[in-house]
Design a protein around this motif. Structure first.
Motif, PDB file in Angstrom:
ATOM      1  N   ILE A  53       0.810  -1.135   0.262  1.00 20.52           N
ATOM      2  CA  ILE A  53       0.086   0.048   0.034  1.00 20.52           C
ATOM      3  C   ILE A  53       0.823   1.210   0.042  1.00 20.52           C
ATOM      4  O   ILE A  53       0.663   2.398  -0.720  1.00 20.52           O
ATOM      5  N   TRP A  54       1.998   1.241   0.813  1.00 17.93           N
ATOM      6  CA  TRP A  54       2.826   2.480   0.870  1.00 17.93           C
ATOM      7  C   TRP A  54       3.366   2.745  -0.372  1.00 17.93           C
ATOM      8  O   TRP A  54       3.495   4.015  -0.873  1.00 17.93           O
ATOM      9  N   ALA A  55       4.021   1.606  -0.886  1.00 17.97           N
ATOM     10  CA  ALA A  55       4.826   1.567  -2.237  1.00 17.97           C
ATOM     11  C   ALA A  55       4.031   2.300  -3.346  1.00 17.97           C
ATOM     12  O   ALA A  55       4.476   2.714  -4.192  1.00 17.97           O
ATOM     13  N   SER A  56       2.545   1.841  -3.268  1.00 19.94           N
ATOM     14  CA  SER A  56       1.750   2.029  -4.595  1.00 19.94           C
ATOM     15  C   SER A  56       1.168   3.541  -4.402  1.00 19.94           C
ATOM     16  O   SER A  56       0.619   4.056  -5.570  1.00 19.94           O
ATOM     17  N   ASP A  57       1.412   4.117  -3.210  1.00 18.41           N
ATOM     18  CA  ASP A  57       0.809   5.423  -2.996  1.00 18.41           C
ATOM     19  C   ASP A  57       1.547   6.642  -3.436  1.00 18.41           C
ATOM     20  O   ASP A  57       2.720   6.643  -2.988  1.00 18.41           O
ATOM     21  N   PRO A  58       1.185   7.378  -4.331  1.00 15.47           N
ATOM     22  CA  PRO A  58       2.245   8.360  -4.826  1.00 15.47           C
ATOM     23  C   PRO A  58       2.610   9.577  -3.509  1.00 15.47           C
ATOM     24  O   PRO A  58       3.570  10.191  -3.819  1.00 15.47           O
ATOM     25  N   GLU A  59       1.548   9.684  -2.689  1.00 15.32           N
ATOM     26  CA  GLU A  59       1.857  10.926  -1.763  1.00 15.32           C
ATOM     27  C   GLU A  59       2.325  10.242  -0.391  1.00 15.32           C
ATOM     28  O   GLU A  59       2.218  10.914   0.579  1.00 15.32           O
ATOM     29  N   THR A  60       2.736   8.989  -0.428  1.00 12.66           N
ATOM     30  CA  THR A  60       3.387   8.668   0.801  1.00 12.66           C
ATOM     31  C   THR A  60       4.653   9.172   1.518  1.00 12.66           C
ATOM     32  O   THR A  60       4.602   9.334   2.800  1.00 12.66           O
ATOM     33  N   LYS A  61       5.354   9.814   0.760  1.00 14.12           N
ATOM     34  CA  LYS A  61       6.212  10.638   1.411  1.00 14.12           C
ATOM     35  C   LYS A  61       5.856  11.846   2.041  1.00 14.12           C
ATOM     36  O   LYS A  61       6.370  12.429   2.742  1.00 14.12           O
ATOM     37  N   ASN A  62       4.544  12.203   1.850  1.00 22.43           N
ATOM     38  CA  ASN A  62       4.001  13.154   2.482  1.00 22.43           C
ATOM     39  C   ASN A  62       3.027  12.878   3.622  1.00 22.43           C
ATOM     40  O   ASN A  62       2.376  13.969   4.238  1.00 22.43           O
ATOM     41  N   ALA A  63       2.874  11.634   3.915  1.00 19.48           N
ATOM     42  CA  ALA A  63       1.676  11.010   4.648  1.00 19.48           C
ATOM     43  C   ALA A  63       1.821  11.426   6.178  1.00 19.48           C
ATOM     44  O   ALA A  63       0.961  11.513   6.972  1.00 19.48           O
ATOM     45  N   ARG A  64       2.968  11.946   6.508  1.00 15.79           N
ATOM     46  CA  ARG A  64       3.544  12.183   7.987  1.00 15.79           C
ATOM     47  C   ARG A  64       4.265  13.468   7.707  1.00 15.79           C
ATOM     48  O   ARG A  64       5.023  13.682   6.850  1.00 15.79           O
ATOM     49  N   SER A  65       4.100  14.297   8.610  1.00 15.29           N
ATOM     50  CA  SER A  65       4.555  15.859   8.519  1.00 15.29           C
ATOM     51  C   SER A  65       5.656  15.707   9.702  1.00 15.29           C
ATOM     52  O   SER A  65       5.217  15.516  10.673  1.00 15.29           O
ATOM     53  N   THR A  66       6.698  16.496   9.452  1.00 17.18           N
ATOM     54  CA  THR A  66       7.735  16.573  10.459  1.00 17.18           C
ATOM     55  C   THR A  66       7.050  17.616  11.456  1.00 17.18           C
ATOM     56  O   THR A  66       6.564  18.552  11.413  1.00 17.18           O
ATOM     57  N   GLY A  67       7.390  17.230  12.699  1.00 17.72           N
ATOM     58  CA  GLY A  67       7.148  17.989  13.888  1.00 17.72           C
ATOM     59  C   GLY A  67       5.599  17.689  14.328  1.00 17.72           C
ATOM     60  O   GLY A  67       5.464  18.059  15.552  1.00 17.72           O
ATOM     61  N   VAL A  68       4.837  16.968  13.765  1.00 17.48           N
ATOM     62  CA  VAL A  68       3.598  16.323  14.237  1.00 17.48           C
ATOM     63  C   VAL A  68       3.705  15.357  15.203  1.00 17.48           C
ATOM     64  O   VAL A  68       4.144  14.132  15.067  1.00 17.48           O
TER      65      VAL A  68
END
Length: 371
Positions: free
Chosen positions: A186-201
Motif C-alpha cells: 500500500i505504501w509503495a503504490s501510493d504517490p503521496e506516501t512521502k507526505n503522509a506524515r509531517s515533520t514535527g507532528v
C-alpha cells in the motif's frame, strides 16, 4: 436539528480480541458514541463494527465504502471512531521509503491481529498509521476534508510501563506482529506516501500535510490511553463535553481543551490544519467560544488547560462567573503568565488584586484587539 452537513460515521469498538488480552470498555464506548450521534444527528448514516466484525479486512472495506459511497457529497461530515488496542511495530530494514526516527510505527489493532490465515498461514498484523493516513487521503480526495478521526487507544508503548493501579487498564498490545507485506505494498503504490506524515507532528495518524482530517486522540505519542469502570477515560470525557456544549460554537481545539481525564499522564491531543473549525462542520471556522474552567488556590489563578491543549503564553481570557453568562459582560480579563503541560497560571493585566475573580470561574480566550 442543527445546521450541519449530513453526517456519515464509521464506529469501531473491540473488546474481545481473538489472540491478545481483552478489554472491558471499548464496545461500550463505541455504543455510547453511536448513541450520541443518533441523539444529535437524526439523519446520520452509521456503520458499526464491534468485536468479531472488526477484522482488518472489514475495516479496510469500510474505509473504501466511505470513499466510494455516492450518498456522501463533497463536504459532508465523515466521522471515524476507533476504541480498542493500539501498538507499535518496527519498520523493516528493507523498506526504502520514509521511516520514523526510531524505526517504530504506530498502529490500531483489529480484532484478528495475530491470527494466522490463508494457505500461507500469514499472520494478520495491525493497521499502521501510514496505512490509515493513505486511506484517509483517498477519502478526502473524493469527499473533501470534513473528516474527523477519533482514536481511543494507545499509539505507542515503548517508553511507558503499565499503571500500578490495576483498576486502570492500558489499551495497548505490547508486541504486535510485524508490519504486513500488504501494508508495504500500500505504501509503495501510493504517490503521496512521502507526505503522509509531517515533520514535527506528534501523532502520525494526522495524515498528509495535516489537511485531510482533524485527529482527536486519547493521548500523546509516548503516553498510554486507559479504561476504567468498563469505559475509556478519553471517550467518557469527550462525550461529556460534546453533550454539554453548543456544537454550533464548539471548535475542535475548544473541545479537546475541555476534556477532563483523571490521569496525570494521559493528555488528549487535537491535530490537523483545520482544528479551529467548528466540530463536524467544514464550512465554519470560529474563534474559541467555549469556556474553560479554572480555580483559585495557593495565591494563584489556575486555568485547567495548558501546553498540550494549545494554550500560549500571553494569551488573553475573558473571565465569567458561570458557564451560562458568556453572553454578558465579563468580570475581567486575565493573561497567561506561566504554562504547564495541563494547566496555566493567569494574572491580571496590571498585576492588581484579583479578589473579584470567583472560584471556580469560566474563561474564554479572546483576541488582544477585543481588550
Amino acid at each position: 436539528m442543527m445546521d450541519f452537513a449530513p453526517v456519515f460515521a464509521l464506529i469501531i469498538g473491540i473488546d474481545l480480541y481473538q489472540v491478545h488480552n481483552p478489554l472491558n470498555g471499548a464496545v461500550a464506548d463505541a455504543n455510547a458514541f453511536e448513541c450520541f450521534l443518533k441523539e444529535r444527528f437524526p439523519s446520520s448514516q452509521i456503520t458499526t463494527l464491534l468485536d468479531a466484525q472488526a477484522t482488518r479486512e472489514n475495516i479496510k472495506l469500510a474505509f473504501e465504502r466511505l470513499r466510494n459511497d455516492p450518498a456522501i457529497q463533497k463536504g459532508d461530515a465523515i466521522i471515524i471512531y476507533f476504541a480498542g488496542h493500539g501498538g507499535r511495530a518496527p519498520v523493516s530494514d528493507d523498506w526504502m521509503g520514509w521511516k520514523p526516527q526510531d524505526s517504530q510505527i504506530e498502529m490500531i489493532c483489529p480484532v484478528d491481529i495475530g491470527i494466522r490465515s490463508g494457505l500461507a498461514k500469514t499472520t494478520i498484523g495491525g493497521i499502521p498509521d501510514l496505512t490509515v493516513a493513505i486511506w484517509l487521503n483517498g477519502i478526502a480526495r473524493e469527499k473533501g476534508n470534513n473528516i474527523t478521526l477519533i482514536l481511543d487507544c494507545c499509539h505507542s508503548a515503548g517508553a511507558n510501563r503499565c499503571d500500578e493501579e490495576t483498576a486502570y487498564v492500558p489499551r495497548r498490545i505490547s508486541n504486535p506482529p510485524d508490519i504486513s507485506l500488504d501494508d508495504y505494498n500500500i505504501w509503495a503504490s501510493d504517490p503521496e506516501t512521502k507526505n503522509a506524515r509531517s515533520t514535527g507532528v506528534p501523532l502520525a495518524f494526522v495524515g498528509q500535510n495535516q489537511e485531510s482530517h482533524v485527529l482527536l486522540a486519547a493521548c500523546g505519542q509516548i503516553e498510554l490511553a486507559f479504561e476504567n469502570d468498563k469505559r475509556g477515560l478519553f471517550t467518557r470525557g469527550l462525550l461529556d463535553v460534546l453533550r454539554q456544549s453548543d456544537l454550533r460554537n464548539l471548535t475542535y481545539t475548544s473541545l479537546i481543551q475541555n476534556v477532563r481525564i483523571p490521569k496525570f499522564n494521559q493528555n488528549p491531543q487535537c491535530q490537523g490544519r483545520y482544528r479551529d473549525r467548528v466540530v463536524f462542520n467544514a464550512h465554519t471556522t470560529r474563534g474559541n467560544l467555549s469556556l474553560i474552567q479554572g480555580f483559585k488556590g495557593n495565591g494563584m489563578i489556575v486555568l485547567k488547560a495548558g501546553e498540550v491543549h494549545g494554550i500560549k503564553e500571553s494569551s488573553h481570557f475573558a473571565i465569567y462567573r458561570d458557564g451560562s453568562s458568556v453572553s454578558s459582560t465579563p468580570l475581567c480579563t486575565l493573561i497567561v503568565k506561566t504554562i504547564m503541560p495541563t494547566t496555566s497560571n493567569l494574572s491580571t493585566l496590571d498585576r492588581s488584586d484579583f479578589s473579584d475573580v470567583p472560584s471556580p470561574f469560566y474563561a474564554r480566550e479572546i483576541s488582544k484587539e477585543l481588550i
